[in-house]
Enzyme design. Structure first.
Site, PDB file in Angstrom:
ATOM      1  N   GLU A 114      57.360 -53.580  31.226  1.00 43.75           N
ATOM      2  CA  GLU A 114      58.383 -53.987  32.197  1.00 43.75           C
ATOM      3  C   GLU A 114      59.696 -53.261  31.945  1.00 43.75           C
ATOM      4  O   GLU A 114      60.368 -52.830  32.896  1.00 43.75           O
ATOM      5  CB  GLU A 114      58.639 -55.499  32.117  1.00 43.75           C
ATOM      6  CG  GLU A 114      57.431 -56.355  32.388  1.00 43.75           C
ATOM      7  CD  GLU A 114      56.695 -56.801  31.130  1.00 43.75           C
ATOM      8  OE1 GLU A 114      56.227 -57.947  31.088  1.00 43.75           O
ATOM      9  OE2 GLU A 114      56.580 -55.986  30.178  1.00 43.75           O
ATOM     10  N   CYS A 119      57.195 -61.581  28.697  1.00 44.29           N
ATOM     11  CA  CYS A 119      57.737 -62.321  27.560  1.00 44.29           C
ATOM     12  C   CYS A 119      59.178 -62.728  27.889  1.00 44.29           C
ATOM     13  O   CYS A 119      59.715 -62.353  28.935  1.00 44.29           O
ATOM     14  CB  CYS A 119      57.693 -61.456  26.296  1.00 44.29           C
ATOM     15  SG  CYS A 119      58.839 -60.060  26.340  1.00 44.29           S
ATOM     16  N   CYS A 168      61.491 -59.652  28.479  1.00 45.83           N
ATOM     17  CA  CYS A 168      61.297 -58.982  29.765  1.00 45.83           C
ATOM     18  C   CYS A 168      61.726 -59.875  30.928  1.00 45.83           C
ATOM     19  O   CYS A 168      62.276 -59.386  31.919  1.00 45.83           O
ATOM     20  CB  CYS A 168      59.850 -58.544  29.911  1.00 45.83           C
ATOM     21  SG  CYS A 168      59.420 -57.226  28.728  1.00 45.83           S
TER      22      CYS A 168
END
Length: 158
Positions: free
Chosen positions: A66, A94, A97
């Site tokens: 990302e 996560c 990101c």
């Protein structure tokens, strides 16, 4: 729910189409012995950025798919905001990101497999990690996305 729109150049464009493109990025990561996560960012039914994990290659824990895609997309649009864009990523982002997605104000996030251990939703009790105007759609090509991760870690264990 599947997002479908018509693009004069190529016909119907669906979330599945773009997730397949993200899976191609995951394959690149797999071939580099990186955790196989891929991402693409789409603006007006066109891919403007691609990314895959490069944490091992770059020796950089922040080099997630990302993050690679965000950097490329903001360079493409010439600004730091991606309100009219969609991020397609093979695994739930996560917290790092998701936080970066917040700051880009990305309009939409579509992900494949849920990340039970590190996915942002596990830690987002007050719904503040993702920008309030960002919509999220989960589970697109979920089994295919999850199989990349499973294969990778099975290979590591053998």
């Amino acid at each position: 729910m599947t997002y479908i729109s018509f693009d004069e150049g190529s016909g119907l464009v669906t979330d599945e189409y773009f997730m397949n493109e993200a899976l191609k990025e995951a394959q690149k990561a797999f071939e580099l012995d990186e955790v196989p996560i891929g991402a693409v960012i789409v603006y007006k039914n066109r891919i403007i950025a691609r990314g895959h994990n490069l944490s091992e290659t770059l020796n950089d824990t922040t080099a997630h798919a990302e993050m690679q895609a965000f950097t490329s997309a903001t360079n493409h649009v010439g600004g730091k905001y991606l309100q009219q864009c969609t991020l397609y990523v093979t695994l739930e982002p996560c917290v790092m990101c998701a936080g970066a997605a917040f700051w880009t104000q990305i309009g939409r996030i579509v992900y494949g497999a849920k990340d039970e251990k590190r996915g942002y939703s596990k830690f987002d009790n007050d719904k503040s990690i993702i920008h309030p105007k960002t919509t999220v759609l989960a589970g697109i090509l979920e089994e295919r996305c999850a199989s990349f991760i499973k294969r990778f870690f099975q290979k590591k264990r053998n």
